[in-house]
Design an enzyme around this catalytic site. Structure first.
Site, PDB file in Angstrom:
ATOM      1  N   GLY A  11      30.613 -36.499 -29.953  1.00 23.90           N
ATOM      2  CA  GLY A  11      29.707 -35.342 -29.866  1.00 23.90           C
ATOM      3  C   GLY A  11      30.370 -34.199 -29.119  1.00 23.90           C
ATOM      4  N   VAL A  24      46.580 -27.669 -22.010  1.00 27.57           N
ATOM      5  CA  VAL A  24      47.749 -27.031 -22.642  1.00 27.57           C
ATOM      6  C   VAL A  24      48.531 -26.202 -21.613  1.00 27.57           C
ATOM      7  CG1 VAL A  24      48.455 -25.320 -24.374  1.00 27.57           C
ATOM      8  CG2 VAL A  24      46.705 -27.028 -24.935  1.00 27.57           C
ATOM      9  N   ARG A  72      33.605 -38.233 -35.971  1.00 26.79           N
ATOM     10  CA  ARG A  72      33.378 -39.659 -35.724  1.00 26.79           C
ATOM     11  C   ARG A  72      34.198 -40.378 -36.790  1.00 26.79           C
ATOM     12  NH1 ARG A  72      28.255 -37.681 -33.390  1.00 26.79           N
ATOM     13  NH2 ARG A  72      28.444 -38.398 -31.252  1.00 26.79           N
ATOM     14  N   ASP A 103      31.507 -41.838 -24.074  1.00 28.41           N
ATOM     15  CA  ASP A 103      31.858 -43.242 -23.844  1.00 28.41           C
ATOM     16  C   ASP A 103      32.489 -43.909 -25.071  1.00 28.41           C
ATOM     17  OD1 ASP A 103      29.470 -43.228 -25.218  1.00 28.41           O
ATOM     18  OD2 ASP A 103      28.566 -44.869 -24.089  1.00 28.41           O
ATOM     19  N   SER A 105      34.374 -42.478 -27.389  1.00 25.43           N
ATOM     20  CA  SER A 105      35.759 -41.997 -27.512  1.00 25.43           C
ATOM     21  C   SER A 105      36.658 -42.658 -26.472  1.00 25.43           C
ATOM     22  CB  SER A 105      35.807 -40.478 -27.312  1.00 25.43           C
ATOM     23  OG  SER A 105      34.966 -39.859 -28.249  1.00 25.43           O
ATOM     24  N   THR A 126      30.542 -34.577 -22.553  1.00 22.76           N
ATOM     25  CA  THR A 126      29.277 -34.884 -23.239  1.00 22.76           C
ATOM     26  C   THR A 126      28.141 -34.172 -22.510  1.00 22.76           C
ATOM     27  OG1 THR A 126      27.585 -36.595 -23.561  1.00 22.76           O
ATOM     28  CG2 THR A 126      29.284 -37.124 -21.986  1.00 22.76           C
ATOM     29  N   ASP A 128      25.273 -35.206 -22.268  1.00 17.18           N
ATOM     30  CA  ASP A 128      24.291 -36.192 -21.793  1.00 17.18           C
ATOM     31  C   ASP A 128      24.461 -36.595 -20.323  1.00 17.18           C
ATOM     32  OD1 ASP A 128      23.384 -36.200 -24.393  1.00 17.18           O
ATOM     33  OD2 ASP A 128      24.600 -37.928 -24.967  1.00 17.18           O
ATOM     34  N   ASP A 130      25.967 -39.048 -19.163  1.00 19.11           N
ATOM     35  CA  ASP A 130      25.678 -40.481 -19.048  1.00 19.11           C
ATOM     36  C   ASP A 130      26.928 -41.334 -18.795  1.00 19.11           C
ATOM     37  OD1 ASP A 130      26.792 -40.045 -21.512  1.00 19.11           O
ATOM     38  OD2 ASP A 130      25.316 -41.193 -22.650  1.00 19.11           O
ATOM     39  N   GLY A 171      19.935 -36.498 -24.918  1.00 27.09           N
ATOM     40  CA  GLY A 171      20.312 -37.314 -23.767  1.00 27.09           C
ATOM     41  C   GLY A 171      20.491 -38.787 -24.115  1.00 27.09           C
ATOM     42  N   ARG A 172      20.318 -39.118 -25.403  1.00 27.73           N
ATOM     43  CA  ARG A 172      20.413 -40.516 -25.864  1.00 27.73           C
ATOM     44  C   ARG A 172      19.537 -41.407 -24.987  1.00 27.73           C
ATOM     45  NH1 ARG A 172      26.039 -42.596 -27.376  1.00 27.73           N
ATOM     46  NH2 ARG A 172      26.387 -42.490 -25.151  1.00 27.73           N
ATOM     47  N   GLU A 223      14.777 -37.786 -25.931  1.00 31.93           N
ATOM     48  CA  GLU A 223      14.826 -38.399 -27.270  1.00 31.93           C
ATOM     49  C   GLU A 223      14.825 -39.924 -27.203  1.00 31.93           C
ATOM     50  OE1 GLU A 223      18.417 -37.336 -29.364  1.00 31.93           O
ATOM     51  OE2 GLU A 223      19.699 -37.872 -27.687  1.00 31.93           O
TER      52      GLU A 223
END
Ligand code: ADP
Length: 332
Positions: A11, A24, A72, A103, A105, A126, A128, A130, A171-172, A223
């Site tokens: 994401g 870089v 993804r 997380d 990735s 992210t 989120d 989290d 926020g999953r 959510e």
């Protein structure tokens, strides 16, 4: 270490561009070469590499999203896929990788390290927030500001029409965004995955507010409230609609729904996110130069720290329940 690669995966989050820029420019400052890998692990497997110089990252700091693109990639979740990815890196003499993502990735990067010996440093990107091992992730501050901005705007129309709004936030499975934005935006009630508050309790509060002459109420719902979150779930499964229906039934108050959705992932990164991304990007390169690997760089109590990925992935980062309680007190 002579040449490193950088990619963004999973994401997207505002501030990823600032992180790439920092990677870089720090690398070039220390005489390393940098290759950008487009479209995350998908581009890594396919060999979608671009050479990056100082100019390539001009004018991107203020932009949301990621100019390297993100994706993804199911193939990378297989051993064969990761073998192909490692071959692409070896072919180009890339000695280390900076992975910017969430997380998923970082889990993928760890497999690549364990199986193929590819050194990497992770950067938490992210909205989120989290991920353990850092107080704050890149994109979280911008997303909170986006939510608060939305609350302000919705509040105007909610007052004019004397209606309630249920605002669903991302926020999953975590309530970080909801609690912090709810506190800053003055929401009247919060529904988060970490706390069980019944709809009846919310309705009592809304009825009381109406009695006191308040013209509207704003309820923020995460959510993932009520165990609702599934990856790639359909928008119709959003918890907000059911909650709004129930509130309307129980209170008789007109109640509307707004799902903020991907709006929360976009926008120009805040100063906080740009500075965080700049610090983490620079630190990731320095850690690779020191010969470190399999770590995530994070901000802990205002200090940059490198945490082992195993610890990051093992721990669940808990929300600050004191903030949740503070919101409850301030929203009477
Ligand atoms: P995020 O990094 O934002 O959490 P995802 O969970 O979608 O996003 O993960 C991004 C990508 O990382 C996946 O598409 C996949 O390529 C890789 N990945 C995620 N989980 C794993 C895993 N368990 N093993 C290997 N690779 C993974």
């Amino acid at each position: 270490m002579k040449r490193i690669g950088v990619l963004t995966s999973g994401g997207d989050a505002p501030g990823m561009n600032a992180a790439i820029r920092a990677v870089v420019r720090t690398a070039i400052f220390y005489n390393l070469e940098v290759m950008g890998i487009r479209r995350g692990y998908a581009g890594l497997i396919e060999g979608d590499f671009i050479e990056l110089n100082s100019n390539s990252v001009s004018d991107i700091m203020q932009r949301g999203g990621t100019f390297l693109l993100s994706a993804r990639c199911e193939e990378f979740a297989t051993k064969e896929g990761r073998k192909k990815a490692a071959e692409q890196l070896r072919k180009r003499n890339i000695d280390g990788l900076v992975v910017i993502g969430g997380d998923g990735s970082l889990t993928g990067a760890e497999y690549l390290y364990q199986e193929q010996g590819i050194a990497y440093i992770g950067i938490p990107g992210t909205i989120d927030n989290d991920l353990a091992g850092t107080d704050i992730t890149i994109g979280f501050d911008t997303a909170m500001n986006t939510i608060v901005d939305a609350i302000n705007k919705i509040r105007d129309t909610a007052t004019s029409h004397e209606r309630n709004f249920i605002i669903e936030t991302m926020g999953r499975i975590s309530g970080f965004l909801t609690v912090m934005a709810g506190l800053a935006g003055g929401a009247d009630a919060l529904l988060i995955p970490e706390q069980t508050v019944s709809i009846d309790e919310i309705c009592d509060k809304l009825a009381k507010r109406q009695k006191e002459g308040r013209l509207h109420s704003i309820v923020l719902v995460a959510e993932g409230y009520g165990g609702n979150f599934r990856t790639n779930r359909d928008i119709n499964e959003s918890p907000a609609y059911g909650i709004a229906r129930r509130i309307a039934e129980l209170t008789g108050q007109e109640t509307r729904v707004i799902i903020l959705g991907h709006l929360q992932r976009g926008g120009s990164p805040t100063v906080m996110d740009r500075i965080l991304a700049s610090k983490l990007g620079a630190k990731a390169v320095k850690l690779l130069m020191e010969g470190q690997a399999s770590k995530m760089v994070g901000l802990v109590g205002n200090k940059l720290e490198a945490c082992s990925i195993k610890d990051v992935l093992k721990k669940k980062k808990e929300i600050d329940l004191e903030l949740y309680e503070l919101h409850r007190i301030l929203s009477i």
